[in-house]
Scaffold this motif. Structure first.
Motif, PDB file in Angstrom:
ATOM      1  N   GLU A 180       0.828  -1.210   0.000  1.00  0.00           N
ATOM      2  CA  GLU A 180       0.000   0.000   0.000  1.00  0.00           C
ATOM      3  C   GLU A 180       0.865   1.265   0.000  1.00  0.00           C
ATOM      4  OE1 GLU A 180      -3.475  -0.003   2.590  1.00  0.00           O
ATOM      5  OE2 GLU A 180      -2.912   2.016   3.244  1.00  0.00           O
ATOM      6  N   ALA A 193      -6.773   9.447   2.600  1.00  0.00           N
ATOM      7  CA  ALA A 193      -6.439   9.021   3.961  1.00  0.00           C
ATOM      8  C   ALA A 193      -5.650  10.122   4.666  1.00  0.00           C
ATOM      9  CB  ALA A 193      -5.634   7.730   3.930  1.00  0.00           C
ATOM     10  N   HIS A 242      -8.049   2.592  -3.583  1.00  0.00           N
ATOM     11  CA  HIS A 242      -8.933   2.713  -2.420  1.00  0.00           C
ATOM     12  C   HIS A 242      -9.988   3.765  -2.775  1.00  0.00           C
ATOM     13  CE1 HIS A 242      -5.866   1.210   0.776  1.00  0.00           C
ATOM     14  NE2 HIS A 242      -5.529   0.765  -0.416  1.00  0.00           N
ATOM     15  N   ALA A 248     -12.858  -1.060  -1.272  1.00  0.00           N
ATOM     16  CA  ALA A 248     -14.096  -0.307  -1.015  1.00  0.00           C
ATOM     17  C   ALA A 248     -14.230  -0.032   0.477  1.00  0.00           C
ATOM     18  CB  ALA A 248     -15.289  -1.108  -1.518  1.00  0.00           C
ATOM     19  N   HIS A 277     -12.994  -2.530  15.088  1.00  0.00           N
ATOM     20  CA  HIS A 277     -12.951  -1.105  14.710  1.00  0.00           C
ATOM     21  C   HIS A 277     -13.330  -0.260  15.934  1.00  0.00           C
ATOM     22  CE1 HIS A 277     -14.108   2.693  12.835  1.00  0.00           C
ATOM     23  NE2 HIS A 277     -13.397   2.302  11.786  1.00  0.00           N
ATOM     24  N   LYS A 337     -15.020   2.231  16.347  1.00  0.00           N
ATOM     25  CA  LYS A 337     -16.409   2.726  16.407  1.00  0.00           C
ATOM     26  C   LYS A 337     -17.431   1.595  16.366  1.00  0.00           C
ATOM     27  CE  LYS A 337     -16.298   7.463  15.408  1.00  0.00           C
ATOM     28  NZ  LYS A 337     -16.100   8.365  14.299  1.00  0.00           N
ATOM     29  N   ALA A 343     -20.904  -7.226  16.197  1.00  0.00           N
ATOM     30  CA  ALA A 343     -21.410  -6.281  15.181  1.00  0.00           C
ATOM     31  C   ALA A 343     -20.346  -6.050  14.109  1.00  0.00           C
ATOM     32  CB  ALA A 343     -21.783  -4.960  15.852  1.00  0.00           C
ATOM     33  N   ASP A 344     -19.114  -6.016  14.532  1.00  0.00           N
ATOM     34  CA  ASP A 344     -18.011  -5.805  13.590  1.00  0.00           C
ATOM     35  C   ASP A 344     -17.910  -6.960  12.592  1.00  0.00           C
ATOM     36  OD1 ASP A 344     -16.100  -3.924  12.922  1.00  0.00           O
ATOM     37  OD2 ASP A 344     -14.486  -4.936  14.002  1.00  0.00           O
ATOM     38  N   GLU A 375     -20.823  -6.887  10.162  1.00  0.00           N
ATOM     39  CA  GLU A 375     -20.602  -5.870   9.125  1.00  0.00           C
ATOM     40  C   GLU A 375     -19.692  -6.444   8.031  1.00  0.00           C
ATOM     41  OE1 GLU A 375     -22.183  -2.927   9.862  1.00  0.00           O
ATOM     42  OE2 GLU A 375     -21.688  -2.101   7.887  1.00  0.00           O
ATOM     43  N   ILE A 420      -8.819  -7.052   3.880  1.00  0.00           N
ATOM     44  CA  ILE A 420      -7.452  -6.675   4.280  1.00  0.00           C
ATOM     45  C   ILE A 420      -7.516  -6.119   5.698  1.00  0.00           C
ATOM     46  CG2 ILE A 420      -5.469  -5.223   3.751  1.00  0.00           C
ATOM     47  CD1 ILE A 420      -6.460  -5.062   0.855  1.00  0.00           C
ATOM     48  N   GLN A 458      -6.594  -4.307   9.307  1.00  0.00           N
ATOM     49  CA  GLN A 458      -5.847  -3.230   9.970  1.00  0.00           C
ATOM     50  C   GLN A 458      -4.535  -3.834  10.479  1.00  0.00           C
ATOM     51  OE1 GLN A 458      -4.862  -0.327  10.288  1.00  0.00           O
ATOM     52  NE2 GLN A 458      -6.809   0.579  10.914  1.00  0.00           N
ATOM     53  N   TYR A 474       1.896  -2.140   4.614  1.00  0.00           N
ATOM     54  CA  TYR A 474       1.703  -0.686   4.653  1.00  0.00           C
ATOM     55  C   TYR A 474       3.093  -0.060   4.508  1.00  0.00           C
ATOM     56  CZ  TYR A 474      -2.952  -1.799   6.413  1.00  0.00           C
ATOM     57  OH  TYR A 474      -4.236  -2.285   6.543  1.00  0.00           O
TER      58      TYR A 474
END
Ligand SMILES: Cc1cc2nc3c(=O)[nH]c(=O)nc-3n(C[C@H](O)[C@H](O)[C@H](O)COP(=O)(O)OP(=O)(O)OC[C@H]3O[C@@H](n4cnc5c(N)ncnc54)[C@H](O)[C@@H]3O)c2cc1C
Length: 289
Positions: free
Chosen positions: A9, A43, A69, A97, A143, A145, A151-152, A155, A168, A170, A262
């Motif tokens: 990346e 970003a 991205h 996405a 995540h 949030k 829930a993560d 999603e 991918i 974190q 990264y």
């Protein structure tokens, strides 16, 4: 043994010096037979138009597949769809996405027209435009949030059901946590490859600040390891090098075969580890910063 794949990346450079470093790093890594390069979009407050221009230039300059991205926060459906069409026209057939972080201009976007509400919806919109290969983001340590771990994962399941080809992660430093996350994902019926996001440590202090924002735990072991190198950049670079190589090897031993590096636009040297066993790479080329 399974094939091991590496993607890398980059972010769009902001000035002439950054530009030189970007192209030099890209050129060095290009020789390592990457699965693809990805270029971030807006970003850390960078300009979205600059991302698109960078992608259009990179596509012209390399045969390595490019993943763009794209984030929908702060844009209407029409606006972000227009960007996706422009990228497809430029020859980009891979999209990472993303929702993107909450933005101050989200309300203004909603005033201009309908907006995507979820990444799953966004993917559905993208594949109507072009049969993109789609990657999405996932979070082994949840995540910041997300309402809960469950829930993560739900999603993520929604994103995969909508057509994502891979997730991918974190960046993280806890191999056990990554494995637990992968097991939870599998148990939830997610069967796309989970790609391990790897952050080589270029600057230990900056990394800890970034990790805090992303919800990535930095183990005490790493603080102890880097402590003697506080005023010795050469030693810090050596420690970081050893660390990233052994981290990737540990992940390979846990059956992980896809890695997303990264790069922070820096060349990367992975001499001893998995890189030397990378698919169809006869003679690995070591590159130092
Ligand atoms: C591989 C990777 C690449 C990235 N590239 C970029 C980039 O190029 N540009 C950029 O700006 N950012 C980038 N990001 C950061 C990303 O945009 C943020 O993490 C963003 O907050 C969530 O995006 P997402 O696509 O994961 O969204 P989602 O899948 O929607 O969110 C992930 C999880 O967080 C929860 N969540 C997110 N926001 C909220 C909220 N407001 N309220 C409640 N729950 C919420 C979701 O419910 C879900 O559980 C990247 C992250 C990763 C891991």
């Amino acid at each position: 043994m399974k094939d091991v794949n590496f993607s890398y990346e980059f972010f769009p450079p902001g000035n002439l010096i950054g530009e030189r470093r970007f192209w030099r790093s890209l050129g060095c890594i290009e020789t390592m037979n990457p699965a693809f390069f990805s270029i971030t979009y807006g970003a850390l407050g960078t300009d979205q138009e600059r991302s698109i221009n960078t992608i259009e230039n990179v596509v012209q300059e390399t045969d390595v597949p490019i993943a763009a991205h794209l984030t929908f926060e702060g844009s209407t459906r029409k606006e972000i769809n227009r960007v996706a069409r422009r990228l497809a026209k430029a020859g980009v057939d891979k999209i990472v996405a993303l929702r993107g972080d909450a933005r101050a201009d989200a309300d203004a976007a909603a005033q201009r027209g309908p907006c995507y509400q979820s990444v799953a919806e966004f993917i559905a919109g993208l594949v109507e435009i072009y049969p993109f290969d789609i990657s999405v983001a996932c979070y082994p340590e949840v995540h910041p949030k997300a309402l809960s771990v469950g829930a993560d994962i739900l999603e993520l399941k929604g994103k995969c059901d909508a057509g994502a080809n891979r997730a991918i992660s974190q960046f993280f430093f806890d191999v056990d946590q990554f494995e637990r996350f992968r097991d939870n994902a599998t148990a939830a019926g997610i069967n796309v490859p989970i790609v391990a996001g790897i952050l080589p440590i270029r600057d230990f202090h900056k990394m800890t600040v970034f990790a805090e924002r992303c919800g990535t735990k930095v183990p005490q072991r790493l603080y102890d390891l880097f402590e003697p190198a506080k005023r010795n950049p050469q030693l810090a670079a050596q420690i970081a090098q050893d660390e990233v190589e052994s981290f990737i090897d540990r992940l390979i031993s846990r059956d992980c075969s896809d890695f997303h590096i990264y790069t922070l636009n820096q060349p990367i040297e992975l001499r001893q580890c998995a890189m030397s066993r990378q698919r169809s790479l006869a003679a690995p080329i070591a590159v130092s910063a």
